[in-house]
Scaffold this motif. Structure first.
Motif, PDB file in Angstrom:
ATOM      1  N   UNK A 125       0.943  -1.092   0.067  1.00 36.91           N
ATOM      2  CA  UNK A 125       0.134  -0.125   0.247  1.00 36.91           C
ATOM      3  C   UNK A 125       0.879   1.294  -0.101  1.00 36.91           C
ATOM      4  N   UNK A 126       0.186   2.397  -0.372  1.00 34.23           N
ATOM      5  CA  UNK A 126       0.958   3.663  -0.535  1.00 34.23           C
ATOM      6  C   UNK A 126       1.422   4.033   0.956  1.00 34.23           C
ATOM      7  N   UNK A 127       2.555   4.448   1.158  1.00 31.34           N
ATOM      8  CA  UNK A 127       3.106   4.922   2.548  1.00 31.34           C
ATOM      9  C   UNK A 127       2.542   6.426   2.289  1.00 31.34           C
ATOM     10  N   UNK A 141       3.723   3.588   7.341  1.00 35.02           N
ATOM     11  CA  UNK A 141       2.750   2.479   6.680  1.00 35.02           C
ATOM     12  C   UNK A 141       1.963   1.935   7.791  1.00 35.02           C
ATOM     13  N   UNK A 142       0.729   2.030   7.597  1.00 34.06           N
ATOM     14  CA  UNK A 142      -0.342   1.821   8.665  1.00 34.06           C
ATOM     15  C   UNK A 142      -0.116   0.089   8.846  1.00 34.06           C
ATOM     16  N   UNK A 147       2.114   1.054  13.419  1.00 32.69           N
ATOM     17  CA  UNK A 147       2.291   1.752  12.415  1.00 32.69           C
ATOM     18  C   UNK A 147       3.745   1.786  12.483  1.00 32.69           C
ATOM     19  N   UNK A 148       4.381   2.026  11.178  1.00 34.40           N
ATOM     20  CA  UNK A 148       5.884   2.066  10.904  1.00 34.40           C
ATOM     21  C   UNK A 148       6.202   3.137  10.193  1.00 34.40           C
ATOM     22  N   UNK A 149       7.224   3.876  10.851  1.00 31.63           N
ATOM     23  CA  UNK A 149       7.988   5.016  10.393  1.00 31.63           C
ATOM     24  C   UNK A 149       8.952   4.485   9.340  1.00 31.63           C
ATOM     25  N   UNK A 150       8.722   4.927   7.899  1.00 29.01           N
ATOM     26  CA  UNK A 150       9.496   4.338   6.838  1.00 29.01           C
ATOM     27  C   UNK A 150      10.454   5.552   6.498  1.00 29.01           C
ATOM     28  N   UNK A 151      11.739   4.949   6.292  1.00 31.46           N
ATOM     29  CA  UNK A 151      12.861   5.615   6.024  1.00 31.46           C
ATOM     30  C   UNK A 151      13.171   5.620   4.459  1.00 31.46           C
ATOM     31  N   UNK A 178      12.687  -3.920  17.772  1.00 29.76           N
ATOM     32  CA  UNK A 178      11.439  -3.572  17.991  1.00 29.76           C
ATOM     33  C   UNK A 178      10.866  -2.180  18.176  1.00 29.76           C
ATOM     34  N   UNK A 179      11.532  -1.464  17.372  1.00 32.12           N
ATOM     35  CA  UNK A 179      11.551  -0.201  17.270  1.00 32.12           C
ATOM     36  C   UNK A 179      10.350   0.173  16.377  1.00 32.12           C
TER      37      UNK A 179
END
Length: 244
Positions: A125-127, A141-142, A147-151, A178-179
């Motif tokens: 899915x779109x970030x 990224x839901x 929820x993941x913070x994408x770099x 586990x961040x």
């Protein structure tokens, strides 16, 4: 600040090769600096010359003054702590053989220890981007669990040397331990076992603190996962990102 010389490189392969070469030099120079600290050779003895004996003067020795005993410190001792911004020279997982996973970002190979790999997600899915965020921050990224913070990994570690449209090739997100942080990447390759002596470990981290060392045989950079996550958290605070 981007390297102006490398920013002018129009060939993506040349930019990647130059950056990899820089990483190898960063780790190698650090190791060579440590090896260069050796003891200075003892001075050569002067040749002996026979001289007539000189009579020793008679000196009366005065009694040595009494040395007072040092005072006892009864209060608590203050333990010196390392600077918060200075990561350890060797990660705690580097003392024994460990499993590693190689992944690629814009043609550059990176490696993470499997024991600190949280998960691998597909970019299906779109970030969701965050307005006003820096170039290295792709967005959120839901996920039903977290929820993941994408770099944008290429922008984070190769600023000024990123091939054009590198972000279009991202297919996976690798979560750091586990961040709440994940590194976007093009592909995930094989895992393998590394022995500590197969890594050129860094002994100083003033430049690129996230770089634990380089795996010469695989021509890849080994990531210190915890330091990378700490740097991202700090950068997030400095940019006052609205992640709600």
């Amino acid at each position: 600040m981007p390297d102006e010389k490398l920013t002018r490189l129009s060939d993506p392969a040349s930019a990647i090769a130059s950056y990899l070469d820089d990483l190898l030099h960063t780790a190698t120079d650090s190791a060579l600096l440590e090896e260069s600290v050796v003891e200075a050779p003892a001075p050569e003895a002067s040749p002996q010359v026979d001289e007539p004996p000189v009579p020793e003067p008679v000196i009366e020795k005065a009694p040595a003054p009494e040395t007072p005993e040092p005072e006892r410190v009864t209060g608590p001792q203050t333990e010196l702590q390392p600077a918060a911004s200075e990561p350890p020279s060797r990660p705690d997982w580097s003392g024994a053989p460990f499993e590693c996973l190689i992944f690629t970002v814009a043609g550059l190979q990176l490696a993470v220890p499997l024991i600190l790999l949280g998960a691998i997600h597909r970019v299906e899915e779109e970030i969701r981007p965050i307005p006003g965020s820096p170039r290295w921050y792709m967005g959120i990224r839901p996920d039903r669990d977290q929820n993941l913070r994408v770099v944008d990994t290429a922008e984070w570690i190769m600023a000024g040397r990123v091939p054009e449209n590198a972000r279009d090739n991202y297919r996976f997100v690798i979560r750091l331990d586990n961040s709440e942080w994940g590194l976007a990447c093009d592909d995930v390759a094989q895992s393998f076992t590394l022995k500590p002596d197969e890594v050129r470990w860094r002994t100083a981290r003033s430049k690129r603190p996230w770089l634990a060392g380089t795996v010469i045989d695989h021509m890849c950079a080994l990531i210190d996962v915890r330091t990378m996550a700490d740097l991202l958290v700090r950068a997030e605070r400095e940019h006052h990102l609205d992640l709600s």
